[in-house]
Design a protein around this motif. Sequence first.
Motif, PDB file in Angstrom:
ATOM      1  N   ILE A  80      56.851   6.000  56.409  1.00 46.31           N
ATOM      2  CA  ILE A  80      55.758   6.996  56.757  1.00 46.31           C
ATOM      3  C   ILE A  80      54.449   6.520  55.921  1.00 46.31           C
ATOM      4  N   GLN A  81      55.004   6.369  54.571  1.00 40.25           N
ATOM      5  CA  GLN A  81      53.820   6.169  53.526  1.00 40.25           C
ATOM      6  C   GLN A  81      53.183   4.800  53.884  1.00 40.25           C
ATOM      7  N   LEU A 123      41.637   0.647  59.151  1.00 45.45           N
ATOM      8  CA  LEU A 123      40.375   1.004  59.394  1.00 45.45           C
ATOM      9  C   LEU A 123      39.392   0.579  58.430  1.00 45.45           C
ATOM     10  N   ILE A 172      44.999   3.161  56.848  1.00 41.48           N
ATOM     11  CA  ILE A 172      43.929   3.321  55.972  1.00 41.48           C
ATOM     12  C   ILE A 172      43.237   1.998  55.770  1.00 41.48           C
ATOM     13  N   ASP A 228      43.651  11.892  53.729  1.00 41.61           N
ATOM     14  CA  ASP A 228      42.765  10.627  53.437  1.00 41.61           C
ATOM     15  C   ASP A 228      42.070   9.798  54.094  1.00 41.61           C
ATOM     16  N   ILE A 229      42.706   9.510  55.580  1.00 41.91           N
ATOM     17  CA  ILE A 229      41.894   8.967  56.552  1.00 41.91           C
ATOM     18  C   ILE A 229      40.768   9.562  56.989  1.00 41.91           C
ATOM     19  N   LEU A 230      40.921  11.124  57.288  1.00 43.55           N
ATOM     20  CA  LEU A 230      39.709  11.651  57.427  1.00 43.55           C
ATOM     21  C   LEU A 230      38.685  11.811  56.613  1.00 43.55           C
ATOM     22  N   GLY A 258      48.463  11.829  54.256  1.00 43.31           N
ATOM     23  CA  GLY A 258      47.700  10.517  54.583  1.00 43.31           C
ATOM     24  C   GLY A 258      46.682  10.677  55.627  1.00 43.31           C
ATOM     25  N   GLU A 259      46.807  11.508  56.484  1.00 42.18           N
ATOM     26  CA  GLU A 259      45.891  11.924  57.549  1.00 42.18           C
ATOM     27  C   GLU A 259      44.694  12.388  56.820  1.00 42.18           C
ATOM     28  N   VAL A 276      60.898   8.180  54.817  1.00 38.59           N
ATOM     29  CA  VAL A 276      59.703   8.650  54.074  1.00 38.59           C
ATOM     30  C   VAL A 276      58.804   7.530  53.551  1.00 38.59           C
ATOM     31  N   SER A 279      49.489   6.369  45.227  1.00 35.10           N
ATOM     32  CA  SER A 279      50.693   5.841  45.075  1.00 35.10           C
ATOM     33  C   SER A 279      50.712   5.811  43.669  1.00 35.10           C
ATOM     34  N   VAL A 285      58.377  14.995  54.536  1.00 31.30           N
ATOM     35  CA  VAL A 285      57.959  14.289  55.500  1.00 31.30           C
ATOM     36  C   VAL A 285      56.655  14.742  56.170  1.00 31.30           C
ATOM     37  N   ARG A 316      44.310   4.178  48.374  1.00 31.15           N
ATOM     38  CA  ARG A 316      45.419   4.161  48.365  1.00 31.15           C
ATOM     39  C   ARG A 316      46.402   3.830  47.046  1.00 31.15           C
ATOM     40  N   GLY A 347      50.933   4.867  57.020  1.00 34.57           N
ATOM     41  CA  GLY A 347      49.594   5.507  56.815  1.00 34.57           C
ATOM     42  C   GLY A 347      48.766   4.764  55.972  1.00 34.57           C
ATOM     43  N   GLU A 348      49.482   4.090  54.707  1.00 32.28           N
ATOM     44  CA  GLU A 348      48.676   3.009  54.162  1.00 32.28           C
ATOM     45  C   GLU A 348      47.926   1.722  55.085  1.00 32.28           C
ATOM     46  N   ASP A 354      60.312  12.599  62.034  1.00 28.85           N
ATOM     47  CA  ASP A 354      59.242  13.650  61.808  1.00 28.85           C
ATOM     48  C   ASP A 354      59.297  14.685  62.653  1.00 28.85           C
ATOM     49  N   ARG A 414      44.240   8.840  64.060  1.00 26.51           N
ATOM     50  CA  ARG A 414      45.074   9.816  63.629  1.00 26.51           C
ATOM     51  C   ARG A 414      45.868  10.650  64.957  1.00 26.51           C
ATOM     52  N   LEU A 427      38.090   9.878  54.031  1.00 31.09           N
ATOM     53  CA  LEU A 427      37.367   8.377  54.194  1.00 31.09           C
ATOM     54  C   LEU A 427      36.431   8.268  55.036  1.00 31.09           C
ATOM     55  N   ALA A 439      38.456   7.744  63.191  1.00 34.47           N
ATOM     56  CA  ALA A 439      39.359   8.421  62.626  1.00 34.47           C
ATOM     57  C   ALA A 439      40.121   9.484  63.121  1.00 34.47           C
ATOM     58  N   ILE A 457      53.607  14.278  53.816  1.00 33.73           N
ATOM     59  CA  ILE A 457      53.229  12.971  53.341  1.00 33.73           C
ATOM     60  C   ILE A 457      52.558  12.647  54.548  1.00 33.73           C
ATOM     61  N   GLN A 458      52.881  13.144  55.946  1.00 35.08           N
ATOM     62  CA  GLN A 458      52.364  12.722  57.095  1.00 35.08           C
ATOM     63  C   GLN A 458      50.672  13.333  56.833  1.00 35.08           C
TER      64      GLN A 458
END
Lengths: 476, 476
Positions: A282-283, A293, A290, B289-291, B286-287, A279, B371, B279, B367, A286-287, A253, A367, B293, A363, B282-283
């Motif tokens: 990274i998915q 947490l 989440i 979504d975390i933030l 994902g970030e 890819v 996906s 890439v 999640r 990230g999952e 990345d 991150r 949530l 969070a 996607i990062q």
Amino acid sequence: MSRETDDLAELKDSALLDTDEDLEDLALGEDYALNPEFVSDVIDALDRGDAERLRELLGALHPADVADLMGFLSADAREELVPHLDPETLAEILSELDTEIREEVLEHVPSATLAKAIGEMESDDAADVVDDLEADKRAQVLAAMPEVERATIEASLAYKDETAGRLMQREVVAAPQFWTVGQAIDHFRREVDDLPELFFDIYVVDPSYKPVGAVPVSQLLRSKRDVPLAQIMEQVTEIPVDMDQEEVAYIFDKYHLISAPVVEPGGRLVGQITVDDIVGVIQEEGEEDILALAGVSDAGRDADVLGMVRSRLPWLLLNTVTAAIAASVIGAFEGEIEKLAILAALMPVVASLGGNAGTQTLAVAVRALASRELSAINAIRTVSREMVVGLANGAALAALTGGVIYALFGDLRLTLAFGAALMINMFVAALAGAAIPLALDRMGRDPAVSSVVFVTFVTDFTGFFAFLGLAALILL
Amino acid sequence: MSRETDDLAELKDSALLDTDEDLEDLALGEDYALNPEFVSDVIDALDRGDAERLRELLGALHPADVADLMGFLSADAREELVPHLDPETLAEILSELDTEIREEVLEHVPSATLAKAIGEMESDDAADVVDDLEADKRAQVLAAMPEVERATIEASLAYKDETAGRLMQREVVAAPQFWTVGQAIDHFRREVDDLPELFFDIYVVDPSYKPVGAVPVSQLLRSKRDVPLAQIMEQVTEIPVDMDQEEVAYIFDKYHLISAPVVEPGGRLVGQITVDDIVGVIQEEGEEDILALAGVSDAGRDADVLGMVRSRLPWLLLNTVTAAIAASVIGAFEGEIEKLAILAALMPVVASLGGNAGTQTLAVAVRALASRELSAINAIRTVSREMVVGLANGAALAALTGGVIYALFGDLRLTLAFGAALMINMFVAALAGAAIPLALDRMGRDPAVSSVVFVTFVTDFTGFFAFLGLAALILL
């Protein structure tokens, strides 16, 4: 074949193509997700045992969509579908399936078919599949494979899960330093069968097979034939074979890599990792963050009910213990609550706001740690800034809620106790939300795992204790 | 140049190389993150105004690492560093910087330098930078650029943010259907200057410039010169220019794409998206979504204290309202709590466990929605399964905690009220945790945003109401 039959065949092909395209339109919605109607069609065909229709329907799908389809089917339907997949399709689908479903599917594929399918896969995917097999079946499948393939897979499996060694494919394109562009191109044209199906970089290696540079394929294409590779090669970022996949993803990345050579401890080239594998990583990472947490362990993905319970109960049990400790704080103030029951109604507000503020900070910190924007270099500055934000938000909320409480109850001392407790808890929340993940990270642990339990425990405890304690001091 | 000076130059080059490599080792830790000592060295050099040393230190870094370095510096130090960057370095760094820092850096770069730097960038990165400029400066910078570059950037900016149009680069390699491999290669060698720096696929286009297939560069390399492109081309997945970047990322991930052609509504090829851009997306997603949530809005990244407060306070305010409503439930049972203060200690346990169980389900659902593993096809099955899991976990926890409560207080009715309330809340938590994100998604909203507030509100409300209500019925 005569000219006429040729034309006929072509005509038939194009007719088939049309049908396929129609089916494709039927299969996928505008958002490239499977249409419910298409899934029903598949289930109908399965129920009728209509192999012809199934072949047609599955033929319209990309392997990735077949994998999605499997995810939408019940376990029974999946089992029925498996015999309708030929080894080539199976090879393409297996690497797309989620682990849980894959393990189940693998049980229903005969060893011989499986050995053939695995032989068609890239070495990294093949190793993953073999790794999922149960001991008995694994032995059978490996025995049914040609010696070379078996050796490659066993070599892959020797590397630890989630490391570069497992992620890499052993198929690489390497060229000696002294070659020219023309020599390289001629060589590749001659040795077509030895080349990976798709590649993006040619690694230039020294006599001991250590990578000294890389030439992007597009660079090869634009250069004149007599240019030496050494002249157009770029610096490479070597990936040690035992590097954690999260680290590998970070490097890809950060440096926008398309592919990178993987090297053994001595520096010898042993494989390559390409960005399409990354890819997925990274998915996945990230999952995992989440879910971690939220207190769901890894096994929570695509599991059956028992697996889901197993992935969630442990954290709920831990949470029961922390909740019980926080409750014991309340128990210590039973006398005060009996005298003034409104305390019982207000204390969860203090705890809840603290918990939320702590989770926000947490969070952001998790991150930032994952993207290495937060490290020892700016840890103190970050924590201080969070504490300032906590105080600011605490002051704003205390002013607002204090106003409402005073308006409702007209009790200045109650208002003061509530406001002060809220500010204390917001401050502690910021401190805990930033410091706990930093501490976990420093200890070499995943800052996403279990940090929420700690943070909410701290904010519940502080919220109850500060509010009830202040109330006891000021009010009673 | 004489032979001797040549050798000398070479010697000097290799000496420089050594120093550079030493500095590189100093700069980056084993985990490819910047070393604190290196950052201190940079700060020292900045304080001394030692331009020579700065050039040396920065020279040892990849542009991505310079960007990281900027993130670790204070705003003042960043401002001092900017004049030490030449336009080429600046061009490479600007696309790596986080938005907040970039906006700040851009303020300190003279328009002329900026115009030159932007001219060196790929069209997508260039547009992003121009988009970050304030109106005045933007006009100045665009005026200082050559007409063609300006037009390209303005065309990019015409597309909406976070769409394929903004993500794509306009530089593509296209070839007509009737060309052979040899013709294509010869053409590229001749027109080297028109080619993008790096490319992975050649798009085969029809006379109206619609893509009809793609030939991976490595495929071109392995094929004989007289093979027609039409024969070796593969199917392409066309990306509509107005597609959301999250959708684009989903397609790249699903089909393992390395690059994809971007087309206008009429189907004409207008650009391409490459996987390295994805890439980053996607990062980012994902970030987000975390933030989301955790209740932190977008602006929370790299902001100053004021920005951080602004990104977090709204959600805390909303949470204050929901907490107040939940508190009013408790208020309604004040009489009961005055009679039996232990209720006040136990009710947060019921609420807290429900909240955690709800968050677990929620994270899994968010999640799975992201996906596309969860959709209308399996919504009912998924929600039902979650409810079963909720009941199972509820039963397990009720049995355990009930045992403890009975052992502590010896009160069977209290134990029953607690256990029953806990089971009810765990069941409701599962239902809300799965149904709320599904409903938000169905309404076309981001299921990660605001769903935690709803879910914890439901579990707090249910927890307090069920426990206190049952206690009132059974106990008092």
